[in-house]
Design an enzyme around this catalytic site. Structure first.
Site, PDB file in Angstrom:
ATOM      1  N   HIS A  52       0.855  -1.190   0.000  1.00  0.00           N
ATOM      2  CA  HIS A  52       0.000   0.000   0.000  1.00  0.00           C
ATOM      3  C   HIS A  52       0.890   1.238   0.000  1.00  0.00           C
ATOM      4  O   HIS A  52       2.115   1.136   0.142  1.00  0.00           O
ATOM      5  CB  HIS A  52      -0.936   0.009   1.214  1.00  0.00           C
TER       6      HIS A  52
HETATM    7  P1  TYD Z   1      -1.588  -2.761   8.099  1.00  0.00           P
HETATM    8  O1  TYD Z   1      -0.976  -1.414   8.140  1.00  0.00           O
HETATM    9  O2  TYD Z   1      -2.634  -3.008   7.049  1.00  0.00           O
HETATM   10  O3  TYD Z   1      -0.440  -3.869   7.975  1.00  0.00           O
HETATM   11  P2  TYD Z   1       0.427  -4.272   6.698  1.00  0.00           P
HETATM   12  O4  TYD Z   1       0.565  -3.044   5.904  1.00  0.00           O
HETATM   13  O5  TYD Z   1       1.730  -4.751   7.219  1.00  0.00           O
HETATM   14  O6  TYD Z   1      -0.308  -5.355   5.992  1.00  0.00           O
HETATM   15  O7  TYD Z   1      -2.169  -3.085   9.540  1.00  0.00           O
HETATM   16  C1  TYD Z   1      -2.607  -4.360   9.936  1.00  0.00           C
HETATM   17  C2  TYD Z   1      -3.665  -4.203  11.003  1.00  0.00           C
HETATM   18  O8  TYD Z   1      -3.159  -3.516  12.146  1.00  0.00           O
HETATM   19  C3  TYD Z   1      -4.876  -3.418  10.541  1.00  0.00           C
HETATM   20  O9  TYD Z   1      -6.037  -4.116  10.977  1.00  0.00           O
HETATM   21  C4  TYD Z   1      -4.817  -2.097  11.261  1.00  0.00           C
HETATM   22  C5  TYD Z   1      -3.945  -2.384  12.467  1.00  0.00           C
HETATM   23  N1  TYD Z   1      -3.055  -1.240  12.782  1.00  0.00           N
HETATM   24  C6  TYD Z   1      -3.397  -0.370  13.792  1.00  0.00           C
HETATM   25  O10 TYD Z   1      -4.447  -0.481  14.438  1.00  0.00           O
HETATM   26  N2  TYD Z   1      -2.543   0.666  14.087  1.00  0.00           N
HETATM   27  C7  TYD Z   1      -1.393   0.848  13.395  1.00  0.00           C
HETATM   28  O11 TYD Z   1      -0.634   1.809  13.694  1.00  0.00           O
HETATM   29  C8  TYD Z   1      -1.064  -0.057  12.332  1.00  0.00           C
HETATM   30  C9  TYD Z   1       0.192   0.124  11.533  1.00  0.00           C
HETATM   31  C10 TYD Z   1      -1.923  -1.081  12.056  1.00  0.00           C
END
Ligand code: TYD
Length: 138
Positions: A52
Protein backbone atom coordinates in the site's frame (compact mmCIF):
# COMPACT_ATOMS: atom_id res chain seq x y z
CA UNK A 1 8.35 17.31 -10.39
CA UNK A 2 10.85 14.44 -10.02
CA UNK A 3 9.44 11.22 -8.57
CA UNK A 4 10.05 10.82 -4.84
CA UNK A 5 12.73 8.44 -3.62
CA UNK A 6 13.18 6.35 -0.51
CA UNK A 7 16.65 6.56 0.97
CA UNK A 8 18.83 4.64 3.38
CA UNK A 9 19.82 6.62 6.48
CA UNK A 10 23.02 5.53 8.20
CA UNK A 11 22.15 5.84 11.89
CA UNK A 12 24.66 6.72 14.62
CA UNK A 13 26.27 3.65 16.13
CA UNK A 14 28.29 3.21 19.25
CA UNK A 15 30.27 0.02 18.87
CA UNK A 16 31.34 -1.33 22.21
CA UNK A 17 32.79 -4.55 23.58
CA UNK A 18 29.79 -4.62 25.92
CA UNK A 19 27.41 -4.54 22.96
CA UNK A 20 26.43 -2.01 20.31
CA UNK A 21 23.97 0.84 20.52
CA UNK A 22 22.16 2.83 17.85
CA UNK A 23 19.99 5.89 18.38
CA UNK A 24 17.38 7.95 16.53
CA UNK A 25 16.33 11.40 17.63
CA UNK A 26 13.52 13.42 16.13
CA UNK A 27 14.64 15.87 13.43
CA UNK A 28 18.27 14.92 13.85
CA UNK A 29 18.50 11.64 11.96
CA UNK A 30 15.08 11.65 10.33
CA UNK A 31 13.18 14.45 8.61
CA UNK A 32 9.94 14.11 10.60
CA UNK A 33 8.63 14.05 14.14
CA UNK A 34 7.83 10.56 15.41
CA UNK A 35 4.16 10.21 16.31
CA UNK A 36 3.90 6.42 16.35
CA UNK A 37 6.04 3.29 16.55
CA UNK A 38 5.00 -0.25 15.68
CA UNK A 39 6.81 -3.45 14.93
CA UNK A 40 6.19 -6.47 12.74
CA UNK A 41 7.36 -9.87 13.99
CA UNK A 42 6.65 -13.60 13.79
CA UNK A 43 6.11 -13.29 10.05
CA UNK A 44 5.62 -16.77 8.56
CA UNK A 45 7.96 -17.71 5.70
CA UNK A 46 6.78 -16.47 2.31
CA UNK A 47 4.42 -13.81 3.70
CA UNK A 48 4.26 -10.22 2.45
CA UNK A 49 3.41 -7.19 4.55
CA UNK A 50 2.47 -3.74 3.40
CA UNK A 51 1.39 -3.52 -0.21
CA UNK A 52 0.00 0.00 0.00
CA UNK A 53 0.96 3.68 0.00
CA UNK A 54 0.18 6.53 2.38
CA UNK A 55 -1.16 9.88 1.30
CA UNK A 56 0.56 11.75 4.15
CA UNK A 57 2.39 9.41 6.47
CA UNK A 58 6.19 9.22 6.30
CA UNK A 59 8.15 6.45 7.93
CA UNK A 60 11.50 5.01 8.83
CA UNK A 61 11.85 1.23 8.73
CA UNK A 62 14.64 -0.56 10.59
CA UNK A 63 15.49 -4.27 10.62
CA UNK A 64 16.16 -4.56 14.35
CA UNK A 65 16.79 -8.25 13.94
CA UNK A 66 17.11 -10.65 11.01
CA UNK A 67 16.49 -9.52 7.45
CA UNK A 68 13.76 -8.66 4.96
CA UNK A 69 13.38 -6.76 1.69
CA UNK A 70 11.50 -3.51 1.26
CA UNK A 71 10.15 -2.99 -2.23
CA UNK A 72 9.53 0.66 -3.08
CA UNK A 73 7.59 1.81 -6.11
CA UNK A 74 7.42 5.54 -6.84
CA UNK A 75 5.02 5.18 -9.75
CA UNK A 76 7.89 5.26 -12.26
CA UNK A 77 10.31 2.60 -11.04
CA UNK A 78 10.64 -0.14 -8.44
CA UNK A 79 13.60 -0.53 -6.09
CA UNK A 80 14.42 -3.30 -3.65
CA UNK A 81 16.19 -2.43 -0.40
CA UNK A 82 17.58 -5.48 1.42
CA UNK A 83 17.49 -4.66 5.14
CA UNK A 84 19.76 -6.64 7.45
CA UNK A 85 21.56 -4.18 9.75
CA UNK A 86 20.05 -2.51 12.79
CA UNK A 87 21.94 0.73 12.12
CA UNK A 88 20.40 1.38 8.69
CA UNK A 89 16.92 2.86 8.39
CA UNK A 90 14.96 3.22 5.19
CA UNK A 91 13.26 6.60 5.02
CA UNK A 92 10.03 6.32 3.04
CA UNK A 93 8.38 9.65 2.15
CA UNK A 94 4.62 9.79 1.71
CA UNK A 95 3.14 8.81 -1.63
CA UNK A 96 5.29 5.75 -2.33
CA UNK A 97 4.00 2.21 -2.72
CA UNK A 98 5.80 -0.11 -0.32
CA UNK A 99 5.85 -3.81 0.34
CA UNK A 100 7.92 -5.94 2.68
CA UNK A 101 8.89 -9.51 1.81
CA UNK A 102 11.43 -12.30 2.32
CA UNK A 103 11.40 -12.08 6.11
CA UNK A 104 14.00 -14.28 7.76
CA UNK A 105 13.12 -16.39 10.79
CA UNK A 106 12.90 -14.23 13.91
CA UNK A 107 13.13 -11.00 11.94
CA UNK A 108 11.88 -7.88 13.65
CA UNK A 109 10.89 -4.74 11.73
CA UNK A 110 10.54 -1.45 13.59
CA UNK A 111 8.49 1.24 11.86
CA UNK A 112 8.56 4.84 13.07
CA UNK A 113 5.75 6.93 11.63
CA UNK A 114 5.04 10.62 11.28
CA UNK A 115 1.28 10.37 11.83
CA UNK A 116 -1.16 8.60 14.13
CA UNK A 117 -2.89 5.57 12.63
CA UNK A 118 -5.53 6.65 10.15
CA UNK A 119 -7.10 4.10 7.85
CA UNK A 120 -8.18 6.90 5.50
CA UNK A 121 -4.52 7.75 4.84
CA UNK A 122 -3.94 4.38 3.15
CA UNK A 123 -4.00 3.80 -0.59
CA UNK A 124 -4.61 0.06 -0.94
CA UNK A 125 -5.48 0.07 -4.61
CA UNK A 126 -2.46 0.14 -6.95
CA UNK A 127 -4.25 2.05 -9.72
CA UNK A 128 -5.46 4.60 -7.19
CA UNK A 129 -1.85 4.95 -6.00
CA UNK A 130 -0.62 5.50 -9.58
CA UNK A 131 -3.22 8.21 -10.15
CA UNK A 132 -2.28 9.87 -6.82
CA UNK A 133 1.42 9.67 -7.66
CA UNK A 134 0.97 11.15 -11.15
CA UNK A 135 -1.15 13.96 -9.74
CA UNK A 136 1.55 14.74 -7.12
CA UNK A 137 4.26 14.95 -9.77
CA UNK A 138 2.37 17.54 -11.84
P1 TYD B 1 -1.59 -2.76 8.10
O1 TYD B 1 -0.98 -1.41 8.14
O2 TYD B 1 -2.63 -3.01 7.05
O3 TYD B 1 -0.44 -3.87 7.98
P2 TYD B 1 0.43 -4.27 6.70
O4 TYD B 1 0.57 -3.04 5.90
O5 TYD B 1 1.73 -4.75 7.22
O6 TYD B 1 -0.31 -5.36 5.99
O7 TYD B 1 -2.17 -3.08 9.54
C1 TYD B 1 -2.61 -4.36 9.94
C2 TYD B 1 -3.67 -4.20 11.00
O8 TYD B 1 -3.16 -3.52 12.15
C3 TYD B 1 -4.88 -3.42 10.54
O9 TYD B 1 -6.04 -4.12 10.98
C4 TYD B 1 -4.82 -2.10 11.26
C5 TYD B 1 -3.94 -2.38 12.47
N1 TYD B 1 -3.05 -1.24 12.78
C6 TYD B 1 -3.40 -0.37 13.79
O10 TYD B 1 -4.45 -0.48 14.44
N2 TYD B 1 -2.54 0.67 14.09
C7 TYD B 1 -1.39 0.85 13.39
O11 TYD B 1 -0.63 1.81 13.69
C8 TYD B 1 -1.06 -0.06 12.33
C9 TYD B 1 0.19 0.12 11.53
C10 TYD B 1 -1.92 -1.08 12.06
Amino acid sequence: MEPKQAKIIDLPKFFDERGNLTVIENAREIPFTIRRAYWVYDVPGGEHRGGHAYRNNQELIVALSGSFDIIIDNGVERQVFPMNRSYFGLYVPSGLWREMANFSTNSLALILSSTAYDEADYLYDYDEFLAFSQHERK
